[in-house]
Write a protein that holds these residues in place. Structure first.
Motif, mmCIF file in Angstrom:
data_model
loop_
_atom_site.group_PDB
_atom_site.id
_atom_site.type_symbol
_atom_site.label_atom_id
_atom_site.label_comp_id
_atom_site.label_asym_id
_atom_site.label_seq_id
_atom_site.Cartn_x
_atom_site.Cartn_y
_atom_site.Cartn_z
ATOM 1 N N GLY A 135 -2.042 8.432 3.734
ATOM 2 C CA GLY A 135 -1.242 9.257 4.642
ATOM 3 C C GLY A 135 0.242 8.947 4.690
ATOM 4 N N PHE A 136 0.710 7.941 3.926
ATOM 5 C CA PHE A 136 2.135 7.599 3.988
ATOM 6 C C PHE A 136 2.997 8.423 3.037
ATOM 7 C CE2 PHE A 136 0.209 3.407 5.257
ATOM 8 C CZ PHE A 136 0.557 3.518 6.579
ATOM 9 N N SER A 137 2.380 8.928 1.976
ATOM 10 C CA SER A 137 3.180 9.626 0.966
ATOM 11 C C SER A 137 3.765 10.905 1.556
ATOM 12 C CB SER A 137 2.332 9.935 -0.269
ATOM 13 O OG SER A 137 1.266 10.781 0.074
ATOM 14 N N HIS A 138 4.988 11.200 1.191
ATOM 15 C CA HIS A 138 5.734 12.356 1.707
ATOM 16 C C HIS A 138 6.035 12.248 3.202
ATOM 17 C CE1 HIS A 138 4.857 14.051 -2.156
ATOM 18 N NE2 HIS A 138 3.557 14.052 -1.919
ATOM 19 N N GLN A 139 5.843 11.065 3.780
ATOM 20 C CA GLN A 139 6.170 10.881 5.196
ATOM 21 C C GLN A 139 7.301 9.876 5.336
ATOM 22 O OE1 GLN A 139 4.686 12.827 7.282
ATOM 23 N NE2 GLN A 139 2.472 12.792 7.088
ATOM 24 N N GLY A 140 7.818 9.407 4.193
ATOM 25 C CA GLY A 140 8.931 8.475 4.244
ATOM 26 C C GLY A 140 8.546 7.030 3.958
ATOM 27 N N PHE A 141 7.278 6.802 3.577
ATOM 28 C CA PHE A 141 6.834 5.416 3.418
ATOM 29 C C PHE A 141 5.988 5.223 2.174
ATOM 30 C CE2 PHE A 141 7.503 6.412 7.827
ATOM 31 C CZ PHE A 141 8.452 5.458 8.153
ATOM 32 N N CYS A 142 6.028 3.989 1.683
ATOM 33 C CA CYS A 142 5.302 3.651 0.477
ATOM 34 C C CYS A 142 4.928 2.171 0.569
ATOM 35 C CB CYS A 142 6.223 3.898 -0.723
ATOM 36 S SG CYS A 142 5.486 3.409 -2.270
ATOM 37 N N VAL A 143 3.642 1.881 0.620
ATOM 38 C CA VAL A 143 3.245 0.471 0.644
ATOM 39 C C VAL A 143 3.649 -0.159 -0.684
ATOM 40 C CG1 VAL A 143 1.315 -1.147 0.756
ATOM 41 C CG2 VAL A 143 1.345 0.867 2.245
ATOM 42 N N ALA A 144 4.341 -1.301 -0.622
ATOM 43 C CA ALA A 144 4.869 -1.927 -1.835
ATOM 44 C C ALA A 144 4.157 -3.234 -2.156
ATOM 45 C CB ALA A 144 6.365 -2.187 -1.677
ATOM 46 N N MET A 145 3.707 -3.956 -1.156
ATOM 47 C CA MET A 145 3.034 -5.236 -1.412
ATOM 48 C C MET A 145 2.182 -5.633 -0.222
ATOM 49 S SD MET A 145 6.458 -7.699 -1.407
ATOM 50 C CE MET A 145 7.356 -6.844 -2.707
ATOM 51 N N ILE A 146 1.165 -6.461 -0.496
ATOM 52 C CA ILE A 146 0.308 -6.967 0.580
ATOM 53 C C ILE A 146 0.085 -8.469 0.363
ATOM 54 C CG2 ILE A 146 -1.756 -6.130 -0.666
ATOM 55 C CD1 ILE A 146 -3.085 -5.824 2.167
ATOM 56 N N PHE A 147 0.171 -9.223 1.451
ATOM 57 C CA PHE A 147 0.069 -10.690 1.412
ATOM 58 C C PHE A 147 -1.126 -11.172 2.234
ATOM 59 C CE2 PHE A 147 4.568 -9.712 0.912
ATOM 60 C CZ PHE A 147 4.975 -10.568 -0.098
ATOM 61 N N ASP A 148 -1.635 -12.346 1.850
ATOM 62 C CA ASP A 148 -2.602 -13.045 2.688
ATOM 63 C C ASP A 148 -2.463 -14.544 2.423
ATOM 64 O OD1 ASP A 148 -5.325 -11.808 4.250
ATOM 65 O OD2 ASP A 148 -5.304 -13.966 3.871
ATOM 66 N N ASN A 149 -2.907 -15.351 3.382
ATOM 67 C CA ASN A 149 -2.815 -16.801 3.173
ATOM 68 C C ASN A 149 -4.157 -17.412 2.793
ATOM 69 O OD1 ASN A 149 -4.189 -16.749 5.560
ATOM 70 N ND2 ASN A 149 -2.705 -17.951 6.736
ATOM 71 N N ASP A 150 -5.182 -16.552 2.644
ATOM 72 C CA ASP A 150 -6.518 -17.037 2.287
ATOM 73 C C ASP A 150 -6.627 -17.109 0.761
ATOM 74 O OD1 ASP A 150 -9.180 -17.386 1.706
ATOM 75 O OD2 ASP A 150 -9.906 -15.883 3.120
#
Lengths: 218, 218
Positions: A115-130
């Motif tokens: 749902g982010f596309s064409h709404q001004g947003f784009c997930v670029a990276m995801i982090f975790d400490n596990d």
């Protein structure tokens, strides 16, 4: 300060002076306009927008008038034009990269969300400490090590982030995001965050919304 | 009608007359009080609550005064007492069963979410219309067939539901939920729902929150 007072004292309309409550309604207007455009519609009115959103037509006209003249008396608003203007005002006539911190259920769901596309947003990276999660795939992403979060986010120039870690870790993550240059945080952890002025936080907590409704149930 | 006006005209304080914007702040107060209690604290003040929440102390005192006398001038609020009172007011001194419709990424994440316990809510069932998902496990649940949603929700007497289906299906699901007797809907689909009066809808849409923040970014 209410919108009414702003116009009463007739101050110049710079962006800084618009109350945040008004800013918060613009994305709702934008979402409704997109929906109407998708239905093939070309023109709408404050009345129709108001009915869709449960907001009075007068409030909508007042909100929009703080940013300019977008419609004409009697002819209403051109949907495409108002949509573009609202995108400009909200700075979503471009794409903002997003960093997600926390690759659990919620973080993974958000990373895969279309749902982010064409709404001004784009997930670029995801982090975790596990260590069990780092290096695994989540949607189109390989989970990165949270130990490198500050450097990687800063290097990418990312200003928008989402926190999807347990409540007990959220403030620590927020501190690192601020250090990395993030200025807008969407927090899914059910805890209030303390951030320096100049950094914005919005909260998504289903419990808050549910409790607001059970008030009305017997 | 603003809280100020309510007290000015000195009308009797029935629940019906409290503005929804005030009701909407009570869960935030409750969440902060829980957090303080978890930190081992016993007493707080409207000043401290206000600092945690970014709401003025005067606003908090005014909001709470609409429901009764919960604190004393100079001594502040007893955290446990105010927490219990807010739970009563919000009707979360009991557990509300929740039906989730949509067993995709978001619905599954919410079904597995541990944050509802002790907050007045308990996920009771999850539905999907995809034959590949019906009968599979999601957290502690077996996904039920959405074809039986109306009967099952009605039989269980469930009044609270979450919609986690694609936007195009959300209104159809909402109609069925209303038919089943649901009176409070938390909608994760990015679309405005039309429901009869007497049914409440709250929305969770990350895009709306993100756009409210990018307004302030350059």
């Amino acid at each position: 300060m209410t919108p009414e007072r702003l116009s009463e004292v007739n101050q110049p309309m710079t962006e800084k002076m618009i109350p945040d409550i008004v800013v918060g309604r613009l994305p709702l207007y934008l979402r409704s306009l997109r929906q109407m455009a998708a239905e093939g519609r070309q023109v709408t009115s404050s009345q129709e927008l108001g009915e869709r959103l449960g907001i009075s037509a007068a409030q909508i006209r007042k909100d929009l008038s703080q940013f300019g003249e977008f419609g004409k008396q009697g002819t209403g608003y051109h949907i495409k034009f108002l949509e573009e203007k609202l995108q400009e005002i909200l700075h979503v006539n471009r794409d903002w990269d997003i960093a997600i911190v926390g690759a659990g259920d919620i973080g993974s769901a958000v990373a895969r969300y279309k749902g982010f596309s064409h709404q001004g947003f784009c997930v670029a990276m995801i982090f975790d400490n596990d260590p069990k999660k780092v290096g695994t795939e989540v949607g189109d992403f390989i989970v990165k090590d949270a130990a490198n979060m500050v450097e990687e986010i800063r290097a990418a120039g990312i200003q928008v982030a989402m926190i999807t870690v347990p409540a007990s870790e959220a403030q620590g993550v927020a501190n690192k995001l601020v250090e990395a240059g993030v200025r807008a945080i969407l927090n899914y952890a059910p805890v209030n965050l303390s951030v320096p002025s100049g950094v914005r936080v919005q909260y998504i907590d289903p419990v808050i919304h549910l409790q607001r409704m059970t008030y009305y149930l017997e």
